[in-house]
Design an enzyme around this catalytic site. Structure first.
Site, mmCIF file in Angstrom:
data_model
loop_
_atom_site.group_PDB
_atom_site.id
_atom_site.type_symbol
_atom_site.label_atom_id
_atom_site.label_comp_id
_atom_site.label_asym_id
_atom_site.label_seq_id
_atom_site.Cartn_x
_atom_site.Cartn_y
_atom_site.Cartn_z
ATOM 1 N N ASP A 284 0.866 -1.177 0.000
ATOM 2 C CA ASP A 284 0.000 0.000 0.000
ATOM 3 C C ASP A 284 0.906 1.232 0.000
ATOM 4 O O ASP A 284 2.132 1.146 0.094
ATOM 5 C CB ASP A 284 -0.981 -0.021 1.179
ATOM 6 C CG ASP A 284 -2.216 0.843 0.888
ATOM 7 O OD1 ASP A 284 -2.158 1.689 -0.031
ATOM 8 O OD2 ASP A 284 -3.244 0.689 1.573
HETATM 9 C C1 NOJ Z 1 -4.063 3.871 0.115
HETATM 10 C C2 NOJ Z 1 -5.269 2.980 0.249
HETATM 11 O O1 NOJ Z 1 -5.200 2.267 1.451
HETATM 12 C C3 NOJ Z 1 -5.399 2.013 -0.897
HETATM 13 O O2 NOJ Z 1 -6.609 1.321 -0.757
HETATM 14 C C4 NOJ Z 1 -5.338 2.736 -2.204
HETATM 15 O O3 NOJ Z 1 -5.578 1.865 -3.261
HETATM 16 C C5 NOJ Z 1 -3.970 3.392 -2.307
HETATM 17 N N1 NOJ Z 1 -3.825 4.357 -1.236
HETATM 18 C C6 NOJ Z 1 -3.749 4.081 -3.646
HETATM 19 O O4 NOJ Z 1 -4.495 5.233 -3.715
#
Ligand code: NOJ
Length: 760
Positions: A284
């Site tokens: 993430d």
């Molecule tokens: C953080 C989020 O937790 C995740 O779900 C998301 O896809 C990513 N950022 C990218 O934006």
């Protein structure tokens, strides 16, 4: 029951086992040969480049980014949605880098792209995999037109704590329902062929356990015993991967002391060794460097090593792989063969997407983005309509009869908010396409005087100066339609709430309009289940609309005015009060379950009551032990009755199958759709099992008075769970089964799973 049980595989992907939705591409020799050929030519720096994901720059290509792309130091870009810019970046990668490997462009296409569908929790309330598939397909077509070929969806974290803002983005509290719908989303995003230019690679997230964040506070610690992890949190991931999901994203959270982004058990043992996943894993956002913040690693170098060793292939904007992986390989700390395997995982997905053959999008030459076709708006409308759950309808107030309405008061801060009705995660959503409830009602009621009073500036406002006008409008109306709930910003990532009642002075607004005596219909737009115990009895009807998306207005107008009947059902349990959380249908029994006989509310305790004055069972003194509305619940404009539940045969071997049949009758006076749900309980097992587990469901549409037999098939594998040694097992013994309209269904039967025979 215990030891002689038969081993069974994990849960299957969906309710309709007759169709094999597996799209396992198997080993494609051509793809593997191309990967090998590329790896043979790549320098260590170019290999690490494939594992490096950078953020776009809002339609710009800064010099540093262009240089890194030309040098082959970037594998993926996220958050760039301008097709011309994406095409130029691809041109730099394909024409100007040494090996010409295309970039992979990712974006959070969560519930629509330009045309916005209900939030995922609302989509889950449709309980309709085909509708969910169609919605994901629509979103893929819109996003792919901009050059996006990878979405960070579906999110399948189990949502049992509605304080957590991300329940908006999940598919509910149930592993089976989440798995069925996640698989449907994957099929929609990825289409029949990943190489089709309208296909998006899906990314099932967040692996794993994120939904268990303590106190419903985003990014918080999770502690999940392995049996719980395997039986509750992992099955929807498995279902999405069986449907072919190309990629997986790690969770930000710490799981039992090892953050998910460095968790080898999850990322290698379960995902690769047990499940045979051959796509790639992305961290993430920045979650590799955050391993140091968690307290797991000393610095970014150690974090890069920990993540790579655990099984993270791509670093989302953390710069840890780009900064350290090459040196880690050069020093011998990380084997080059492992680096090659990570790169191969990324290249495999790029090859499957056909990016080498068609890296660019053709639409980039169009001067303006095309308006969404009517079919997309129609699908958004249908999805919104099907997502709304009718929770109360005293005296059959709904549907309203349009011809009988002379004056309608439309009150509240969410009746006419094109942006707020879209919900969270709508970076590319176009609020100018939104049709609000107010606009739709005005159009649907040309002969009525529709008076709108906002009454509160936002859903959070405490200023009651608008109440007087609202009361005046209510007093002067045939019916009051109150649109309350939460603005979009009150749910979603990093938007959690400690108290999930109606924010601001909204409940006082309900009190004020109700005092006029005019019938009140409350429509809630919100990103989570709200705790509405103190509100629900004050209104005549309650429609729960989640955040319904672009076409919220027409969908709600159709339901309010009876052009369609509500058919949504709750994908989450609704607590009465925040303090009941977590409250969910598939809880275990405890040794002291509450009963009507043992429950005493504190207001009924006599003065000087002793410690022994309650029934000593598991409940809170200051609320009931049941939820406000159970999982699976939802009313329509007719009623249904169930009888004659039977199971045949009444015994089966652990690898056998039984048919569960029930009669369902429309006992009301309107045509309607019922969601027939099947729950089981294994009442005695080597590991205590939930009191109810959803195992199947089916929609049936019946005319008034019509009666139909609904038959489900239950296989031994459907009844398996992770035993004490964590292998999936179908244990012999008694099984209970219930069929009905929600998780509190009372029509039950039993059957028995026999000891396995030596030759079976
Ligand atoms: C953080 C989020 O937790 C995740 O779900 C998301 O896809 C990513 N950022 C990218 O934006």
């Amino acid at each position: 029951m215990h030891p002689s049980a038969a081993a069974a595989p994990g849960p299957g992907p969906g309710p309709d086992r007759d169709h094999d939705h597996d799209q396992d591409p198997g080993v494609d020799r051509d793809v593997e040969a191309r990967i090998r050929a590329l790896l043979d030519r790549m320098t260590p720096a170019e290999k690490v480049g494939q594992l490096n994901q950078l953020s776009g720059a809002d339609g710009m290509i800064p010099d540093a980014l262009a240089r890194q792309v030309r040098e082959g130091r970037v594998g993926s870009i996220l958050n760039e949605v301008d097709p011309r810019t994406l095409n130029e970046l691809q041109r730099l990668a394909v024409d100007e880098s040494r090996l010409g490997i295309p970039l992979l462009a990712g974006r959070d296409v969560i519930h629509g792209f330009r045309t916005i569908l209900p939030i995922p929790l609302g989509l889950a309330a449709t309980w309709d995999p085909e509708l969910v598939r169609a919605g994901a397909r629509m979103a893929a077509v819109e996003a792919a037109a901009c050059g996006i070929r990878w979405t960070f969806a579906p999110m399948v974290d189990i949502g049992r704590d509605p304080r957590w803002g991300r329940v908006a983005e999940c598919l509910g509290e149930d592993p089976f329902l989440s798995g069925v719908l996640a698989a449907a989303m994957v099929r929609g995003f990825q289409g029949d062929d990943l190489a089709d230019p309208t296909s998006l690679a899906a990314c099932v997230k967040h692996f794993a356990g994120y939904g268990a964040s303590e106190a419903g506070r985003d990014y918080n610690t999770t502690n999940i015993p392995e049996g719980e992890l395997r039986s509750v949190h992992l099955p929807p991931f498995r279902a999405a991967l069986e449907a072919g999901a190309a990629t997986v994203m790690t969770s930000f959270s710490d799981l039992n002391g090892i953050p998910a982004t460095a968790n080898r058990f999850l990322l290698t043992q379960v995902l690769r060794e047990e499940w045979g996943f051959d796509g790639f894993v992305v961290s993430d956002w920045d979650s590799i460097p955050q391993l140091t913040v968690h307290g797991l690693t000393e610095d970014a170098r150690a974090a890069a090593l920990a993540a790579a060793e655990a099984g993270v292939d791509m670093d989302m904007v953390g710069h840890a792989y780009a900064g350290h992986l090459e040196a880690l390989v050069a020093s011998g700390a990380f084997p080059e063969a492992r680096l090659d395997a990570m790169v191969a995982n990324v290249l495999r997905v790029k090859l499957r997407l056909g990016l080498f053959e068609a890296p660019c999008t053709a639409t980039a030459t169009a001067p303006e983005p095309a308006a969404p076709p009517a079919a997309h708006l129609a699908l958004a409308r249908e999805s919104a309509l099907r997502s709304v759950v009718l929770l109360r309808n005293e005296g059959g107030l709904l549907p309203l009869e349009a011809a009988a309405l002379g004056r309608v008061a439309v009150i509240g801060p969410l009746a006419d908010e094109p942006r707020e009705q879209l919900g969270t995660w709508v970076f590319d959503g176009d609020p100018s396409l939104s049709v609000t409830p107010l606009a739709a009602l005005r159009e649907a009621l040309p002969g009525a005087r529709v008076r709108h009073v906002r009454a509160l500036d936002t859903s959070r406002s405490e200023d009651r100066s608008g109440f007087a006008e609202a009361v005046e409008a209510a007093a002067d109306a045939d019916v009051v339609l109150v649109f309350l709930g939460e603005e979009a910003v009150l749910s979603g990532e990093a938007h959690c709430r400690a108290d999930i009642t109606l924010p601001g002075a909204q409940e006082a607004l309900v009190d004020a309009v109700r005092a006029t005596g005019t019938p009140v219909v409350l429509v809630i737009l919100a990103g989570r289940p709200l705790a509405l115990a103190s509100v629900v009895d004050k209104v005549d009807a309650l429609l729960y609309a989640w955040h319904p998306g672009t076409m919220a207005g027409p969908a709600l107008a159709d339901l309010l005015l009876g052009k369609a009947a509500p058919s949504g059902r709750l994908p989450v349990t609704f607590p009465r009060v925040t303090g009941q959380i977590p409250i969910y249908h598939a809880h275990r029994n405890t040794g002291r379950p509450p009963t009507p006989e043992t429950f005493v509310h504190l207001r009924d305790l006599p003065r000087g009551a002793s410690q022994l004055s309650t029934g000593a069972t598991s409940y809170h003194l200051d609320t009931h032990y049941t939820p406000l509305f159970p999982f699976g619940f939802g009313l329509g404009y007719t009623t249904f009755a169930y009888d004659a539940l039977r199971v045949e045969p009444v015994t089966m071997p652990p690898d056998g199958v039984v048919q569960v049949a029930v009669e369902v009758e429309n006992t009301g006076s309107r045509r309607g759709t019922e969601l027939v749900q099947l729950y089981v309980r294994d009442p005695v097992a080597s590991v205590t099992r939930p009191v109810r587990e959803l195992k199947s469901f089916r929609h049936v549409e019946l005319a008034p008075g019509e009666r139909r037999t609904v038959t489900f098939e239950l296989r031994g594998a459907d009844l398996a769970f992770p035993g004490r040694d964590m292998t999936w097992v179908t244990e012999p013994g008694r099984m209970q089964v219930w069929v009905g309209g929600d998780a509190h269904a009372t029509l039950g039967a039993e059957f028995r799973i026999m000891e396995p025979q030596p030759d079976s």
